[in-house]
Write an enzyme that holds these catalytic residues in place. Sequence first.
Site, PDB file in Angstrom:
ATOM      1  N   HIS A   1      33.323 -31.928  -5.287  1.00  0.00           N
ATOM      2  CA  HIS A   1      32.042 -31.700  -5.943  1.00  0.00           C
ATOM      3  C   HIS A   1      31.057 -31.163  -4.911  1.00  0.00           C
ATOM      4  CE1 HIS A   1      32.203 -35.873  -4.566  1.00  0.00           C
ATOM      5  NE2 HIS A   1      30.887 -35.854  -4.447  1.00  0.00           N
TER       6      HIS A   1
ATOM      7  N   HIS B   1      27.186 -30.967  -3.757  1.00  0.00           N
ATOM      8  CA  HIS B   1      25.868 -31.591  -3.855  1.00  0.00           C
ATOM      9  C   HIS B   1      24.799 -30.521  -3.641  1.00  0.00           C
ATOM     10  CE1 HIS B   1      27.214 -35.861  -3.188  1.00  0.00           C
ATOM     11  NE2 HIS B   1      28.250 -35.220  -2.642  1.00  0.00           N
TER      12      HIS B   1
END
Length: 127
Positions: free
Chosen positions: A102, A104
């Site tokens: 993922h 950020h």
Amino acid sequence: MVVRMKDDCLFCKIVRKEIPSKILYEDDDILVILDAFPDTDGHTLIIPKKHFEDIYEVSDEILIKMFKKARKLTKDLMFKLDKSALTFLINYGDSQAIKHIHLHLLPDFMHKTHNLDKDEVYNLLKD
């Protein structure tokens, strides 16, 4: 479309809508949400819907899509939250708390400001 997911992965559960989240954007390949435990106001996560453990598993196509979306969101996050900087961050290895890649987006990460609650941030950012 067949999507590979892991039953015990937090982000896969969010993608399947088993765990509620504050969704800012969604398409067939990625999900954009506000972090449940933000480091800064507007701490946003871009998550592939397919389970890829880390940067070496994710396809170039999905990685590029994640960064293109991040580029589009950066101006919005900075303008709507009145921020002067934004950090892109992908953890790898031991620093990767959730083993599902993922990205950020961290507005004013160096200052780690928290002036708004999560609902206020969500209401500012949702379309």
